[in-house]
Design a protein around this motif. Structure first.
Motif, mmCIF file in Angstrom:
data_model
loop_
_atom_site.group_PDB
_atom_site.id
_atom_site.type_symbol
_atom_site.label_atom_id
_atom_site.label_comp_id
_atom_site.label_asym_id
_atom_site.label_seq_id
_atom_site.Cartn_x
_atom_site.Cartn_y
_atom_site.Cartn_z
ATOM 1 N N TYR A 34 0.833 -1.208 0.000
ATOM 2 C CA TYR A 34 0.000 0.000 0.000
ATOM 3 C C TYR A 34 0.867 1.258 0.000
ATOM 4 O O TYR A 34 0.647 2.167 -0.802
ATOM 5 N N LYS A 73 0.171 3.540 -3.245
ATOM 6 C CA LYS A 73 -0.998 4.417 -3.108
ATOM 7 C C LYS A 73 -0.958 5.551 -4.121
ATOM 8 O O LYS A 73 -1.997 5.997 -4.612
ATOM 9 N N LEU A 126 -8.131 1.201 -3.999
ATOM 10 C CA LEU A 126 -7.481 0.502 -2.892
ATOM 11 C C LEU A 126 -7.966 -0.949 -2.807
ATOM 12 O O LEU A 126 -7.178 -1.877 -2.616
#
Length: 184
Positions: A16, A20, A44
């Motif tokens: 992540y 991101k 996500l």
């Protein structure tokens, strides 16, 4: 090293943090306005699904992430567009139903009236006496304009004549009705 051992070497939190910006990149590239972060959340979720399903022997992880995120965002756009279109249709249909005028309105509630093919003429003798005192065209005006509540334009079209002629029938009918049936 097998697939499970390789995945355990990096956690989703690390993936992540590293990716991101990739989600933001796709949102920006597609010119998506995302004030509530709905699209970011969808990206996500796509990233997490890609992380779970990724197979190392199929190619680079970043390419797979890009593909999955982009396709998921496109699917969300399509879904939102379809939902908006359906909502607009429902609103238009409701507005049309509300604007027909076929309602009894009391406060904020509206109850539809029953539609009839022919109007209910309760006092047959009354209408028969009126018809006897009028010409055929004057009676047509009374029947269409007063009983059926049709606009002059529709009456003229139905009778294949001008609107002025229909207005003239109405004017003459009112004159006769005032003389024959004083309502005051």
């Amino acid at each position: 090293m097998d697939k499970k051992e390789e995945k355990s070497s990096f956690t989703f939190e690390k993936v992540y943090e590293q990716n991101k910006r990739r989600i933001h990149y796709h949102i920006h590239r597609m010119n998506i306005r995302d004030p509530h972060n709905d699209f970011f959340q969808e990206g996500l979720f796509a990233l997490w699904n890609a992380y779970e399903k990724y197979e190392t022997n199929k190619g680079p992880m970043s390419t797979y992430f890009n593909y999955i995120i982009e396709k998921r965002l496109i699917d969300k756009i399509r879904k939102d567009t379809r939902t908006l279109h359906n909502d607009l249709e429902v609103v238009a249909e409701s507005k049309l139903e509300w604007d027909t005028g076929n309602r009894v309105r009391r406060t904020d509630l509206a109850y539809p009236l029953l539609e009839r093919e022919e109007p209910a003429i309760t006092d047959v003798k009354f209408w028969k006496s009126i018809k006897e005192n009028l010409t055929e065209k004057q009676w047509k005006w009374v029947y269409y304009f007063i009983i059926l509540d049709m606009p002059v334009k529709e009456i003229a079209k139905r009778e294949n004549t001008s609107e002025e002629a229909v207005k003239s029938w109405g004017k003459q009918a009112r004159k006769k009705l005032r003389v024959k049936l004083p309502f005051k």
